[in-house]
Design a protein around this motif. Structure first.
Motif, PDB file in Angstrom:
ATOM      1  N   VAL A   3      22.048  -7.567 -10.958  1.00  0.00           N
ATOM      2  CA  VAL A   3      20.600  -7.417 -10.873  1.00  0.00           C
ATOM      3  C   VAL A   3      20.196  -6.285 -11.800  1.00  0.00           C
ATOM      4  N   THR A   4      19.323  -6.583 -12.753  1.00  0.00           N
ATOM      5  CA  THR A   4      18.896  -5.558 -13.709  1.00  0.00           C
ATOM      6  C   THR A   4      17.543  -4.962 -13.351  1.00  0.00           C
ATOM      7  N   ASP A   5      16.845  -5.582 -12.441  1.00  0.00           N
ATOM      8  CA  ASP A   5      15.524  -5.081 -12.047  1.00  0.00           C
ATOM      9  C   ASP A   5      15.704  -3.903 -11.094  1.00  0.00           C
ATOM     10  N   PRO A   6      15.310  -2.680 -11.503  1.00  0.00           N
ATOM     11  CA  PRO A   6      15.504  -1.519 -10.634  1.00  0.00           C
ATOM     12  C   PRO A   6      14.525  -1.488  -9.461  1.00  0.00           C
ATOM     13  N   ARG A   7      13.549  -2.330  -9.485  1.00  0.00           N
ATOM     14  CA  ARG A   7      12.546  -2.323  -8.416  1.00  0.00           C
ATOM     15  C   ARG A   7      13.105  -3.033  -7.194  1.00  0.00           C
ATOM     16  N   PRO A   8      13.214  -2.357  -6.049  1.00  0.00           N
ATOM     17  CA  PRO A   8      13.742  -3.033  -4.859  1.00  0.00           C
ATOM     18  C   PRO A   8      12.797  -4.123  -4.383  1.00  0.00           C
ATOM     19  N   TRP A   9      13.376  -5.249  -4.044  1.00  0.00           N
ATOM     20  CA  TRP A   9      12.646  -6.388  -3.499  1.00  0.00           C
ATOM     21  C   TRP A   9      11.526  -6.873  -4.409  1.00  0.00           C
ATOM     22  N   GLY A  10      11.648  -6.601  -5.694  1.00  0.00           N
ATOM     23  CA  GLY A  10      10.662  -7.090  -6.648  1.00  0.00           C
ATOM     24  C   GLY A  10       9.293  -6.465  -6.506  1.00  0.00           C
ATOM     25  N   ARG A  11       9.248  -5.220  -6.006  1.00  0.00           N
ATOM     26  CA  ARG A  11       7.944  -4.553  -5.882  1.00  0.00           C
ATOM     27  C   ARG A  11       7.282  -4.455  -7.246  1.00  0.00           C
ATOM     28  N   PRO A  12       5.982  -4.577  -7.299  1.00  0.00           N
ATOM     29  CA  PRO A  12       5.282  -4.487  -8.590  1.00  0.00           C
ATOM     30  C   PRO A  12       5.390  -3.084  -9.183  1.00  0.00           C
ATOM     31  N   GLU A  13       5.333  -3.031 -10.487  1.00  0.00           N
ATOM     32  CA  GLU A  13       5.283  -1.748 -11.191  1.00  0.00           C
ATOM     33  C   GLU A  13       3.987  -1.048 -10.806  1.00  0.00           C
ATOM     34  N   PRO A  14       3.900   0.282 -10.981  1.00  0.00           N
ATOM     35  CA  PRO A  14       2.668   1.004 -10.583  1.00  0.00           C
ATOM     36  C   PRO A  14       1.389   0.423 -11.177  1.00  0.00           C
ATOM     37  N   GLU A  15       1.415   0.017 -12.466  1.00  0.00           N
ATOM     38  CA  GLU A  15       0.185  -0.538 -13.051  1.00  0.00           C
ATOM     39  C   GLU A  15      -0.170  -1.873 -12.421  1.00  0.00           C
ATOM     40  N   GLU A  16       0.846  -2.634 -11.997  1.00  0.00           N
ATOM     41  CA  GLU A  16       0.579  -3.889 -11.305  1.00  0.00           C
ATOM     42  C   GLU A  16       0.116  -3.617  -9.883  1.00  0.00           C
ATOM     43  N   ARG A  17       0.656  -2.593  -9.265  1.00  0.00           N
ATOM     44  CA  ARG A  17       0.334  -2.268  -7.886  1.00  0.00           C
ATOM     45  C   ARG A  17      -1.146  -1.946  -7.738  1.00  0.00           C
ATOM     46  N   SER A  18      -1.713  -1.292  -8.738  1.00  0.00           N
ATOM     47  CA  SER A  18      -3.133  -0.933  -8.646  1.00  0.00           C
ATOM     48  C   SER A  18      -4.013  -2.169  -8.560  1.00  0.00           C
ATOM     49  N   ARG A  19      -3.550  -3.271  -9.122  1.00  0.00           N
ATOM     50  CA  ARG A  19      -4.316  -4.514  -9.048  1.00  0.00           C
ATOM     51  C   ARG A  19      -3.996  -5.298  -7.777  1.00  0.00           C
ATOM     52  N   ALA A  20      -2.812  -5.080  -7.237  1.00  0.00           N
ATOM     53  CA  ALA A  20      -2.359  -5.902  -6.126  1.00  0.00           C
ATOM     54  C   ALA A  20      -2.655  -5.295  -4.757  1.00  0.00           C
ATOM     55  N   TYR A  21      -2.825  -3.982  -4.691  1.00  0.00           N
ATOM     56  CA  TYR A  21      -2.974  -3.320  -3.401  1.00  0.00           C
ATOM     57  C   TYR A  21      -4.280  -2.544  -3.339  1.00  0.00           C
ATOM     58  N   PHE A  22      -4.807  -2.437  -2.119  1.00  0.00           N
ATOM     59  CA  PHE A  22      -5.998  -1.647  -1.875  1.00  0.00           C
ATOM     60  C   PHE A  22      -5.570  -0.327  -1.256  1.00  0.00           C
ATOM     61  N   THR A  23      -6.143   0.756  -1.741  1.00  0.00           N
ATOM     62  CA  THR A  23      -5.922   2.030  -1.063  1.00  0.00           C
ATOM     63  C   THR A  23      -6.926   2.118   0.081  1.00  0.00           C
ATOM     64  N   THR A  24      -6.663   3.019   1.003  1.00  0.00           N
ATOM     65  CA  THR A  24      -7.590   3.218   2.117  1.00  0.00           C
ATOM     66  C   THR A  24      -8.964   3.620   1.591  1.00  0.00           C
ATOM     67  N   GLN A  25      -8.967   4.454   0.565  1.00  0.00           N
ATOM     68  CA  GLN A  25     -10.241   4.891  -0.022  1.00  0.00           C
ATOM     69  C   GLN A  25     -10.985   3.715  -0.658  1.00  0.00           C
ATOM     70  N   ASP A  26     -10.238   2.810  -1.316  1.00  0.00           N
ATOM     71  CA  ASP A  26     -10.869   1.623  -1.906  1.00  0.00           C
ATOM     72  C   ASP A  26     -11.544   0.786  -0.831  1.00  0.00           C
TER      73      ASP A  26
END
Length: 129
Positions: A3-26
């Motif tokens: 496995v070459t992907d260092p992200r556990p369980w295929g978590r999105p990269e930080p720039e992808e995460r901003s599009r995929a997840y809502f923060t509490t403040q959002d």
């Protein structure tokens, strides 16, 4: 194959995460924004309801006045003539009614969005505890 992907369980990269997840403040910000929009729609609906009621009364009064002066040998002919005389009032009544319904639908849409955000907020609270 390693496995070459260092992200556990295929978590999105930080720039992808901003599009995929809502923060509490959002979520809180969107809830406040939608509440404000809903308040505006409630005010608009009140005004639209008044316009719709006025248009309905104007149409009915014009129709009754037209019936009083209608000529024809039977009720159907007099009714048809009266309808032909109040076309503008009828159109205004229908437009006002449709506008009222459009505002109602917009308010329903906002309520559905609020409900979705409330679910997201509840999930965030549950995950945080």
């Amino acid at each position: 194959m390693p496995v070459t992907d260092p992200r556990p369980w295929g978590r999105p990269e930080p720039e992808e995460r901003s599009r995929a997840y809502f923060t509490t403040q959002d979520v809180e910000s969107d809830i406040r924004r939608l509440c404000s929009m809903l308040d505006g729609k409630i005010d608009e609906h009140g005004e639209a309801s008044m316009r719709s009621a006025r248009a309905d009364v104007a149409y009915k009064n014009a129709h009754e006045r037209a019936l009083l002066v209608a000529e024809g040998s039977n009720a159907e002919q007099r009714e048809a003539w009266a309808h032909s005389q109040v076309e503008a009032e009828y159109l205004e009544r229908k437009i006002a009614d449709r506008m009222e319904h459009a505002i109602e639908e917009a308010a329903r849409n906002i309520r559905a969005q609020l409900s979705a955000l409330q679910s997201i907020a509840a999930t965030q609270r549950a995950l945080a505890s």
